[in-house]
Design an enzyme around this catalytic site. Sequence first.
Site, short mmCIF file in Angstrom:
data_model
loop_
_atom_site.label_atom_id
_atom_site.label_comp_id
_atom_site.label_asym_id
_atom_site.label_seq_id
_atom_site.Cartn_x
_atom_site.Cartn_y
_atom_site.Cartn_z
N HIS A 59 0.65 -1.71 0.07
CA HIS A 59 -0.08 0.16 -0.17
C HIS A 59 0.88 1.14 0.17
CE1 HIS A 59 -3.81 -1.93 0.71
NE2 HIS A 59 -2.93 -2.57 1.47
N PHE A 114 1.13 3.02 7.25
CA PHE A 114 -0.24 3.85 8.19
C PHE A 114 -1.10 3.30 7.19
CE2 PHE A 114 -3.96 6.42 8.24
CZ PHE A 114 -4.81 6.22 10.05
N ALA A 118 -9.27 3.43 3.24
CA ALA A 118 -9.80 5.39 3.47
C ALA A 118 -10.79 5.52 2.35
CB ALA A 118 -8.36 6.08 2.56
#
Length: 334
Positions: A59, A114, A118
């Site tokens: 990611h 993190f 989203a």
Amino acid sequence: MSVGLDKNDFIACCGSTKFAEQMVADGPFATYEEAVAAANDVWFNKVDVHGWLEAFAAHPQIGQNLSSAAHKSSTSVQWSKGEQSTALATATDSSLQELYEWNSRYKKKFGFVFLICASGRSTPEILAELKRRFPNRPIVEFEIAAQEQMKITELRLQKLFSNIQVSASTQVHSTASDVTKAEGRVTILGGHLTAPSVTSDPKSSPIPTRVRPPITTHVLDVAHGCPAAGIEVLLEMYNAKQLSPMFGKSDNDKWMVQGSSTTDKDGRSGQLMKIVDDLNPGIYRISFNTGKYNPLGFFPFVSIVFEVKEAQKTEHFHVPLLLSPFSFSTYRGS
């Protein structure tokens, strides 16, 4: 319709190679629901710590310039752009800079990016959540990140199955009834991603919408920095006329066994109870045979007692145990 997806399809959903290979082995899947059930089982029970970290590393940081060349799945990059679109649309130069700084601080503390689902979240929302989670202990944050990864995986599996349905509808042999079924399935998918489905007649829907039991646990051996395998686990529910067990009172005859298992190589127990939509409210106790695992330790066994309220019966209770020879701790997972 049985859907055969390849390794690259599942890599786009979750960057863990182990996850993708196991999903291919478990497939093909006739429905999205089958794929989600398998994905949860694979991710939480069969993928090890290295697989989780591999998926996290796939990611990009939120707000980062995305380039397919930097990631092993171009599809994943495109999906990330879509998932971050609300955040980018609500960002300012100052909030992007603040997000970059907090992302860097987070990665320095925890060792991975993190992670948050989203989709539909604004930059202020994401910043607030990042700051809220930053004080967590690494082991707690690691578990939360894994939960967020599964949310992302389920969302992306929905996109895969939606694309397959659209493609199938263009084929000559598609019938009106097939299209109706596909539309109904898309409706089910949307409901799955927003809230648990509720039917007016429980008898008409005997199959639970949950994909795993409502109470789960796993054990980490913090002294050796690894999962604790081979620990016997017992789940019980308090069954007596009085509202709850009383401190200092002997009441072992009032506990009813719900299920038992032994932790695997990843420290996770097997299924401790049936998969049901509504968990019976009441007092539960999870006991761990820690003395057998470590005969030289201080605790012959460890029991954790917790209460499920009426308003919490549809929630998932994950109760990890962090164990060392002379201490233990736990926390309520989501």
